[in-house]
Design a protein around this motif. Structure first.
Motif, PDB file in Angstrom:
ATOM      1  N   VAL A  24     -36.605  23.892   6.212  1.00 58.99           N
ATOM      2  CA  VAL A  24     -37.995  23.478   6.122  1.00 58.99           C
ATOM      3  C   VAL A  24     -38.044  22.280   5.180  1.00 58.99           C
ATOM      4  O   VAL A  24     -37.451  22.310   4.094  1.00 58.99           O
ATOM      5  N   PHE A  25     -38.746  21.215   5.602  1.00 63.32           N
ATOM      6  CA  PHE A  25     -38.813  19.971   4.848  1.00 63.32           C
ATOM      7  C   PHE A  25     -40.241  19.618   4.491  1.00 63.32           C
ATOM      8  O   PHE A  25     -41.184  20.118   5.091  1.00 63.32           O
ATOM      9  N   ARG A  26     -40.369  18.665   3.562  1.00 64.83           N
ATOM     10  CA  ARG A  26     -41.662  18.107   3.208  1.00 64.83           C
ATOM     11  C   ARG A  26     -41.456  16.632   2.902  1.00 64.83           C
ATOM     12  O   ARG A  26     -40.401  16.213   2.418  1.00 64.83           O
ATOM     13  N   ALA A  27     -42.495  15.829   3.212  1.00 64.39           N
ATOM     14  CA  ALA A  27     -42.460  14.394   2.919  1.00 64.39           C
ATOM     15  C   ALA A  27     -43.881  13.896   2.694  1.00 64.39           C
ATOM     16  O   ALA A  27     -44.852  14.550   3.078  1.00 64.39           O
ATOM     17  N   GLU A  28     -44.009  12.730   2.084  1.00 66.00           N
ATOM     18  CA  GLU A  28     -45.312  12.087   1.911  1.00 66.00           C
ATOM     19  C   GLU A  28     -45.875  11.781   3.297  1.00 66.00           C
ATOM     20  O   GLU A  28     -45.199  11.172   4.125  1.00 66.00           O
ATOM     21  N   LYS A  29     -47.110  12.210   3.563  1.00 66.95           N
ATOM     22  CA  LYS A  29     -47.657  12.024   4.907  1.00 66.95           C
ATOM     23  C   LYS A  29     -48.044  10.577   5.195  1.00 66.95           C
ATOM     24  O   LYS A  29     -48.109  10.178   6.347  1.00 66.95           O
ATOM     25  N   GLN A  30     -48.323   9.780   4.173  1.00 65.69           N
ATOM     26  CA  GLN A  30     -48.733   8.392   4.399  1.00 65.69           C
ATOM     27  C   GLN A  30     -47.587   7.486   4.829  1.00 65.69           C
ATOM     28  O   GLN A  30     -47.772   6.593   5.638  1.00 65.69           O
ATOM     29  N   ASN A  31     -46.380   7.721   4.280  1.00 60.97           N
ATOM     30  CA  ASN A  31     -45.282   6.796   4.571  1.00 60.97           C
ATOM     31  C   ASN A  31     -43.939   7.463   4.849  1.00 60.97           C
ATOM     32  O   ASN A  31     -42.948   6.787   5.070  1.00 60.97           O
ATOM     33  N   GLY A  32     -43.877   8.794   4.811  1.00 59.95           N
ATOM     34  CA  GLY A  32     -42.632   9.498   5.149  1.00 59.95           C
ATOM     35  C   GLY A  32     -41.581   9.487   4.054  1.00 59.95           C
ATOM     36  O   GLY A  32     -40.445   9.907   4.284  1.00 59.95           O
ATOM     37  N   THR A  33     -41.925   9.018   2.858  1.00 59.97           N
ATOM     38  CA  THR A  33     -40.942   8.965   1.774  1.00 59.97           C
ATOM     39  C   THR A  33     -40.860  10.306   1.053  1.00 59.97           C
ATOM     40  O   THR A  33     -41.631  11.223   1.308  1.00 59.97           O
ATOM     41  N   ASN A  34     -39.922  10.384   0.115  1.00 63.52           N
ATOM     42  CA  ASN A  34     -39.713  11.578  -0.711  1.00 63.52           C
ATOM     43  C   ASN A  34     -39.471  12.831   0.128  1.00 63.52           C
ATOM     44  O   ASN A  34     -40.075  13.883  -0.107  1.00 63.52           O
ATOM     45  N   ILE A  35     -38.593  12.730   1.096  1.00 62.82           N
ATOM     46  CA  ILE A  35     -38.242  13.902   1.914  1.00 62.82           C
ATOM     47  C   ILE A  35     -37.531  14.914   1.025  1.00 62.82           C
ATOM     48  O   ILE A  35     -36.570  14.585   0.332  1.00 62.82           O
ATOM     49  N   THR A  36     -38.054  16.141   1.046  1.00 63.94           N
ATOM     50  CA  THR A  36     -37.519  17.213   0.201  1.00 63.94           C
ATOM     51  C   THR A  36     -37.212  18.417   1.074  1.00 63.94           C
ATOM     52  O   THR A  36     -38.006  18.779   1.943  1.00 63.94           O
ATOM     53  N   VAL A  37     -36.076  19.057   0.839  1.00 65.85           N
ATOM     54  CA  VAL A  37     -35.742  20.307   1.520  1.00 65.85           C
ATOM     55  C   VAL A  37     -36.404  21.436   0.734  1.00 65.85           C
ATOM     56  O   VAL A  37     -36.136  21.615  -0.448  1.00 65.85           O
ATOM     57  N   ILE A  38     -37.282  22.184   1.394  1.00 67.90           N
ATOM     58  CA  ILE A  38     -37.972  23.302   0.761  1.00 67.90           C
ATOM     59  C   ILE A  38     -37.088  24.542   0.753  1.00 67.90           C
ATOM     60  O   ILE A  38     -36.967  25.226  -0.242  1.00 67.90           O
ATOM     61  N   THR A  39     -36.463  24.834   1.873  1.00 65.49           N
ATOM     62  CA  THR A  39     -35.547  25.968   1.981  1.00 65.49           C
ATOM     63  C   THR A  39     -34.559  25.701   3.116  1.00 65.49           C
ATOM     64  O   THR A  39     -34.843  24.921   4.025  1.00 65.49           O
ATOM     65  N   THR A  40     -33.404  26.353   3.053  1.00 60.86           N
ATOM     66  CA  THR A  40     -32.370  26.184   4.081  1.00 60.86           C
ATOM     67  C   THR A  40     -31.874  27.542   4.550  1.00 60.86           C
ATOM     68  O   THR A  40     -32.212  28.578   3.983  1.00 60.86           O
ATOM     69  N   MET A  41     -31.062  27.499   5.578  1.00 60.35           N
ATOM     70  CA  MET A  41     -30.424  28.681   6.147  1.00 60.35           C
ATOM     71  C   MET A  41     -31.415  29.738   6.599  1.00 60.35           C
ATOM     72  O   MET A  41     -31.238  30.931   6.381  1.00 60.35           O
ATOM     73  N   VAL A  42     -32.484  29.307   7.240  1.00 59.02           N
ATOM     74  CA  VAL A  42     -33.479  30.224   7.790  1.00 59.02           C
ATOM     75  C   VAL A  42     -33.213  30.341   9.286  1.00 59.02           C
ATOM     76  O   VAL A  42     -33.328  29.368  10.020  1.00 59.02           O
ATOM     77  N   ASP A  43     -32.816  31.516   9.718  1.00 60.00           N
ATOM     78  CA  ASP A  43     -32.530  31.728  11.136  1.00 60.00           C
ATOM     79  C   ASP A  43     -33.820  31.758  11.942  1.00 60.00           C
ATOM     80  O   ASP A  43     -34.844  32.229  11.480  1.00 60.00           O
ATOM     81  N   VAL A  44     -33.774  31.266  13.139  1.00 56.72           N
ATOM     82  CA  VAL A  44     -34.844  31.327  14.127  1.00 56.72           C
ATOM     83  C   VAL A  44     -36.167  30.770  13.578  1.00 56.72           C
ATOM     84  O   VAL A  44     -37.160  31.475  13.468  1.00 56.72           O
ATOM     85  N   LEU A  45     -36.160  29.512  13.212  1.00 51.90           N
ATOM     86  CA  LEU A  45     -37.391  28.853  12.776  1.00 51.90           C
ATOM     87  C   LEU A  45     -38.245  28.519  13.976  1.00 51.90           C
ATOM     88  O   LEU A  45     -37.786  27.901  14.923  1.00 51.90           O
TER      89      LEU A  45
END
Length: 95
Positions: A24-45
Motif C-alpha cells: 500500500v502506497f501514498r503520494a502527494e495528490k497534486q504532483n505525485g511526489t513523496n511516494i511512501t510505502v505504508i505497508t508491505t507483504m499484504v496478500d490478496v490486496l
C-alpha cells in the motif's frame, strides 16, 4: 507501479494498493511526489479505504468513538457496534 488496484484520497494524499508487489502506497495528490510505502507483504490486496474523523458525518452513533475505548462501528444511522480488538470479538450492539 506494477499493478495498481484500489485508490482513495484523504487531505493532500492519494493512497493506492499494488497487487504486483503486495503493498500500500501514498503520494502527494497534486504532483505525485513523496511516494511512501505504508505497508508491505499484504496478500490478496483488493482495495484500500481511509477511515478518519474528517470523513465521519456530524452526529451519529459513534460521536466521540461512541464512548468506547477501542472501536465503534456505525451499523445503522441510530445503531452502533462496539468492538473489542484484543479478542477480535464484538462486545455489544446498541439500539
Amino acid at each position: 507501479m506494477d499493478h495498481p488496484y484500489g485508490i482513495t484520497l484523504l487531505d493532500r494524499f492519494v493512497y493506492w494498493t499494488d497487487s504486483g508487489n503486495k503493498s500500500v502506497f501514498r503520494a502527494e495528490k497534486q504532483n505525485g511526489t513523496n511516494i511512501t510505502v505504508i505497508t508491505t507483504m499484504v496478500d490478496v490486496l483488493r482495495d484500500v479505504r481511509v477511515f478518519s474523523p474528517q470523513r465521519q458525518p456530524p452526529g451519529g452513533p459513534c460521536v466521540n468513538n461512541g464512548g468506547c475505548d477501542e472501536l465503534c462501528l456505525a451499523v445503522y444511522p441510530s445503531k452502533r457496534r462496539l468492538v473489542c480488538l484484543r479478542s477480535r470479538r464484538s462486545t455489544r450492539t446498541d439500539i
